[in-house]
Design an enzyme around this catalytic site. Structure first.
Site, short mmCIF file in Angstrom:
data_model
loop_
_atom_site.label_atom_id
_atom_site.label_comp_id
_atom_site.label_asym_id
_atom_site.label_seq_id
_atom_site.Cartn_x
_atom_site.Cartn_y
_atom_site.Cartn_z
N CYS A 1 47.81 50.07 75.72
CA CYS A 1 46.87 49.20 76.47
C CYS A 1 47.50 47.86 76.84
O CYS A 1 47.39 47.41 77.97
CB CYS A 1 45.60 48.99 75.67
SG CYS A 1 45.85 48.20 74.08
N GLU B 1 33.75 40.42 72.11
CA GLU B 1 33.57 40.62 70.66
C GLU B 1 32.27 39.98 70.14
O GLU B 1 31.77 39.03 70.73
CB GLU B 1 34.77 40.03 69.90
CG GLU B 1 36.00 40.93 69.91
CD GLU B 1 36.66 41.07 71.27
OE1 GLU B 1 36.52 40.17 72.10
OE2 GLU B 1 37.33 42.10 71.50
N HIS C 1 45.39 52.30 65.10
CA HIS C 1 45.02 51.21 66.01
C HIS C 1 46.27 50.45 66.48
O HIS C 1 46.34 50.01 67.63
CB HIS C 1 44.03 50.29 65.30
CG HIS C 1 43.18 49.52 66.26
ND1 HIS C 1 42.68 50.06 67.42
CD2 HIS C 1 42.75 48.22 66.25
CE1 HIS C 1 41.98 49.15 68.08
NE2 HIS C 1 42.02 48.03 67.40
N THR D 1 34.78 44.42 68.80
CA THR D 1 35.10 44.74 70.19
C THR D 1 34.13 45.77 70.77
O THR D 1 33.89 46.82 70.15
CB THR D 1 36.53 45.30 70.26
OG1 THR D 1 37.42 44.25 69.88
CG2 THR D 1 36.89 45.79 71.65
N TYR E 1 48.77 49.48 70.81
CA TYR E 1 49.13 48.23 71.49
C TYR E 1 50.31 48.37 72.45
O TYR E 1 50.48 47.55 73.35
CB TYR E 1 49.34 47.12 70.45
CG TYR E 1 48.01 46.50 70.05
CD1 TYR E 1 47.08 47.23 69.31
CD2 TYR E 1 47.65 45.22 70.45
CE1 TYR E 1 45.85 46.69 68.97
CE2 TYR E 1 46.42 44.68 70.12
CZ TYR E 1 45.53 45.41 69.39
OH TYR E 1 44.30 44.88 69.07
N CYS F 1 41.06 44.57 77.89
CA CYS F 1 40.69 45.54 76.86
C CYS F 1 39.50 46.35 77.33
O CYS F 1 38.52 45.80 77.82
CB CYS F 1 40.34 44.75 75.60
SG CYS F 1 39.54 45.74 74.34
N GLU G 1 44.10 38.01 70.95
CA GLU G 1 43.87 39.42 70.65
C GLU G 1 45.19 40.12 70.32
O GLU G 1 45.25 40.94 69.40
CB GLU G 1 43.19 40.13 71.84
CG GLU G 1 42.67 41.49 71.40
CD GLU G 1 42.67 42.54 72.49
OE1 GLU G 1 43.00 42.21 73.64
OE2 GLU G 1 42.38 43.70 72.17
N CYS H 1 39.02 52.34 72.24
CA CYS H 1 40.01 52.90 71.32
C CYS H 1 39.67 52.61 69.86
O CYS H 1 40.05 53.36 68.97
CB CYS H 1 41.40 52.39 71.65
SG CYS H 1 41.57 50.63 71.35
C1 LIG Z 1 40.12 39.98 70.11
C2 LIG Z 1 39.98 40.66 68.80
C3 LIG Z 1 39.36 41.90 68.73
C4 LIG Z 1 39.14 42.52 67.51
N1 LIG Z 1 38.46 43.70 67.47
C5 LIG Z 1 38.10 44.22 66.27
C6 LIG Z 1 37.27 45.38 66.21
O1 LIG Z 1 36.87 45.94 67.23
N2 LIG Z 1 36.92 45.86 64.99
C7 LIG Z 1 37.33 45.28 63.84
O2 LIG Z 1 36.96 45.76 62.79
N3 LIG Z 1 38.12 44.18 63.87
C8 LIG Z 1 38.51 43.64 65.06
N4 LIG Z 1 39.31 42.52 65.09
C9 LIG Z 1 39.64 41.88 63.84
C10 LIG Z 1 41.09 41.83 63.44
O3 LIG Z 1 41.47 43.02 62.82
C11 LIG Z 1 41.22 40.60 62.54
O4 LIG Z 1 41.14 39.46 63.37
C12 LIG Z 1 42.50 40.58 61.73
O5 LIG Z 1 42.51 41.60 60.78
C13 LIG Z 1 42.69 39.23 61.03
O6 LIG Z 1 41.55 38.91 60.27
P1 LIG Z 1 40.88 37.49 60.49
O7 LIG Z 1 40.66 37.28 61.93
O8 LIG Z 1 39.72 37.41 59.60
O9 LIG Z 1 41.98 36.46 60.10
P2 LIG Z 1 42.25 35.83 58.67
O10 LIG Z 1 42.05 36.86 57.62
O11 LIG Z 1 41.49 34.57 58.54
O12 LIG Z 1 43.80 35.54 58.78
C14 LIG Z 1 44.34 34.27 59.18
C15 LIG Z 1 45.72 34.12 58.56
O13 LIG Z 1 45.60 34.10 57.15
C16 LIG Z 1 46.43 35.09 56.57
N5 LIG Z 1 45.72 35.64 55.40
C17 LIG Z 1 44.44 36.07 55.34
N6 LIG Z 1 44.14 36.52 54.11
C18 LIG Z 1 45.25 36.39 53.38
C19 LIG Z 1 45.57 36.68 52.02
N7 LIG Z 1 44.67 37.18 51.17
N8 LIG Z 1 46.83 36.44 51.62
C20 LIG Z 1 47.75 35.94 52.46
N9 LIG Z 1 47.49 35.62 53.75
C21 LIG Z 1 46.26 35.84 54.20
C22 LIG Z 1 46.65 36.13 57.66
O14 LIG Z 1 47.85 36.86 57.46
C23 LIG Z 1 46.68 35.27 58.89
O15 LIG Z 1 47.96 34.76 59.10
C24 LIG Z 1 39.58 41.89 66.32
C25 LIG Z 1 40.24 40.67 66.39
C26 LIG Z 1 40.43 40.04 67.59
C27 LIG Z 1 41.10 38.69 67.62
#
Ligand SMILES: Cc1cc2nc3c(=O)[nH]c(=O)nc-3n(C[C@H](O)[C@H](O)[C@H](O)COP(=O)(O)OP(=O)(O)OC[C@H]3O[C@@H](n4cnc5c(N)ncnc54)[C@H](O)[C@@H]3O)c2cc1C
Length: 478
Positions: free
Chosen positions: A298, A256, A291, A189, A295, A98, A442, A102
């Site tokens: 990249c 991150e 965003h 990120t 995918y 990464c 990711e 972006c």
């Molecule tokens: C390597 C990496 C880079 C990233 N980079 C960025 C970045 O630059 N900027 C940024 O803003 N974000 C970034 N993200 C964040 C990414 O968008 C989130 O990881 C993603 O939206 C999931 O949120 P979470 O990790 O909190 O997972 P969680 O919300 O904890 O989700 C875990 C599981 O629970 C489920 N879940 C969660 N809430 C609910 C609900 N209310 N109802 C039903 N199911 C639910 C989800 O569907 C999933 O299956 C990055 C993530 C990663 C892993």
């Protein structure tokens, strides 16, 4: 446009507070934990000055008419959207990871569209303010971290229902000169080697969550901002040599952070949403669609390297022409090109927005990312199959270099006699790095977890229309 050296120099001028593994990072450019991530992002600056990639990496600003880096561009056509995907694939091929920039690009484009709509419907003046900010970003060629994801606490609860009100970023004070925000953004990120972060809401909001409807730009080293750098699979190997890291120059994923905002002051000229909760969902969806478009660019660039490394491993192992190996390589190519097809399609099917910029086809963009949550795992699984078990059991680099053990490793890890053992080890380590732990997570969660795409696919599909098509052919009268 900055070049690589100017970008590095610009980072040296910033003084962000960064904690990593129990210590403070004083210089992201020089610290071995962050330098590989800096190198990846620096590629976006370096290539803007390479005539070979001018068409992909350089764009003409719609605001000033000047040449700018495409990572600061407001998309002006479907051709721009297609070029974005091609650029991302090309840089993914060069870094194998990464390159971070972006996220900010997508946050900027989403903010451009949403501020236009909010102003039109609410009589506010965020758009004009944002356009001024955008010009600064373009003229100074800034790297912006796209900061959407809040830490979110109990996932079943809305921001205002949380046990701790700070689990979503919110406004704690409105002043004459600006606002004060508190909370934290997770998984950020490229944050430590960005110049600024663009904060946007993470979820749909109701009237009770007005204070959580906030968008603003904050320098990464603003008073009150604290970054805690995330641990990645095998990152300690960076301190021990270069072979075992696999991709020593560019590391794994985007470096991150958990970024804490401890009552950070933001002047009004950097505030682009302040209480308009009705637009939070559209903001999130617009950012997410841009965003998710990425995918198939990249990650396909990364997949190109994985496929190349896998084919090389088959050769190094002496089995390049075996039919099941060829079949598996074909499958990997098919999966990668399918993701790419979807990205190109959602770009080509994009449309002009009321703000004047171009936006992707959201149904197709969500398809890209949903495929990615599965296909990168399958590509990695096939890579592991072909590479052989030694990507999981190889000795340490130190033992490979030690006189007592090197002869044994040289002798017993030799395969194809035309290939030096070290090449086989290096290629295996590259594959290990690119196909495990953090890299795969990711593909799963970056730009949203799979369920978020499924919800969008269901919402964006006209099922009534499909049922009507079926009824017509089945000769069923309504
Ligand atoms: C390597 C990496 C880079 C990233 N980079 C960025 C970045 O630059 N900027 C940024 O803003 N974000 C970034 N993200 C964040 C990414 O968008 C989130 O990881 C993603 O939206 C999931 O949120 P979470 O990790 O909190 O997972 P969680 O919300 O904890 O989700 C875990 C599981 O629970 C489920 N879940 C969660 N809430 C609910 C609900 N209310 N109802 C039903 N199911 C639910 C989800 O569907 C999933 O299956 C990055 C993530 C990663 C892993």
């Amino acid at each position: 446009m900055m070049n690589k050296e100017q970008y590095l120099a610009s980072l040296r001028k910033l003084k962000p507070v960064i904690y990593c593994n129990g210590r403070k990072i004083e210089s992201v450019v020089d610290d071995p934990m962050t330098r590989p991530h800096v190198n990846s992002a620096a590629m976006t600056y370096e290539l803007a000055h390479d005539p070979e990639y001018n068409d992909l990496v350089v764009a003409t600003s719609s605001l000033t008419g000047r040449e700018i880096n495409r990572f600061t561009h407001l998309h002006q056509s479907t051709d721009d959207l297609v070029k974005k995907v091609k650029m991302l694939r090309m840089i993914g091929q060069k870094t194998g990871t990464c390159f971070q920039r972006c996220v900010g690009l997508d946050a900027l484009n989403a903010t451009y569209i949403v501020t236009h709509k909010v102003d039109k419907e609410c009589g506010t003046s965020y758009h004009e303010r944002f356009v001024k900010y955008m010009q600064e970003v373009q003229e100074q060629d800034l790297m912006i971290a796209g900061s959407m994801t809040d830490v979110k606490g109990d996932r079943s609860k809305k921001p205002g229902q949380q046990a701790d009100p700070d689990l979503f970023v919110h406004i704690v004070e409105r002043r004459d000169d600006g606002i004060v925000v508190r909370g934290a953004k997770a998984h950020q990120t490229g944050m430590v080697n960005s110049h600024e972060m663009l904060i946007l809401p993470t979820t749909n909001l109701g009237p009770e969550d007005k204070d959580y409807a906030v968008a603003c730009a904050i320098p990464v080293d603003a008073p009150g901002v604290v970054h805690i750098f995330g641990r990645q699979t095998n990152d300690g190997r960076r301190l021990q040599g270069d072979i075992d890291t696999g991709n020593a120059e560019y590391a794994i994923v985007g470096g991150e952070t958990l970024t804490v905002l401890n009552d950070v002051f933001v002047p009004w000229e950097r505030v682009f949403m302040c209480g308009e909760y009705q637009y939070a969902q559209e903001y999130v969806e617009t950012f997410a669609a841009y965003h998710r478009q990425n995918y198939g660019g990249c990650k396909v660039g990364v997949a190109d390297v994985i496929i190349g490394a896998t084919a090389a491993m088959a050769e190094y192992n002496g089995v390049p022409n075996v039919s099941h190996i060829k079949d598996k390589l074909i499958e990997m190519i098919h999966l990668a090109e399918t993701m790419y097809n979807c990205s190109i399609a959602c770009s080509a099917e994009g449309h002009k927005t009321e703000a004047g910029s171009y936006y992707v086809d959201t149904l197709l963009a969500n398809t890209v990312k949903l495929n990615c949550t599965r296909f990168m795992y399958e590509i990695s699984r096939l890579a592991h199959d072909i590479a052989g078990g030694f990507i999981a059991t190889l000795p340490y680099e130190a033992d490979y270099k030690a006189p007592e053990t090197r002869p044994y490793i040289e002798k017993y890890f030799a395969a194809n006699p035309r290939i030096p053992t070290e090449h086989r080890i290096r290629m295996a380590r590259l594959l290990e790095n690119m196909t495990g732990g953090t890299a795969l997570a990711e593909s799963m969660h970056g730009a949203g977890s799979p369920q978020a795409m499924r919800v969008m696919l269901y919402r964006e599909t006209n099922l009534e229309h499909k049922k009507k098509l079926a009824r017509k052919l089945a000769k069923i009268e309504q």
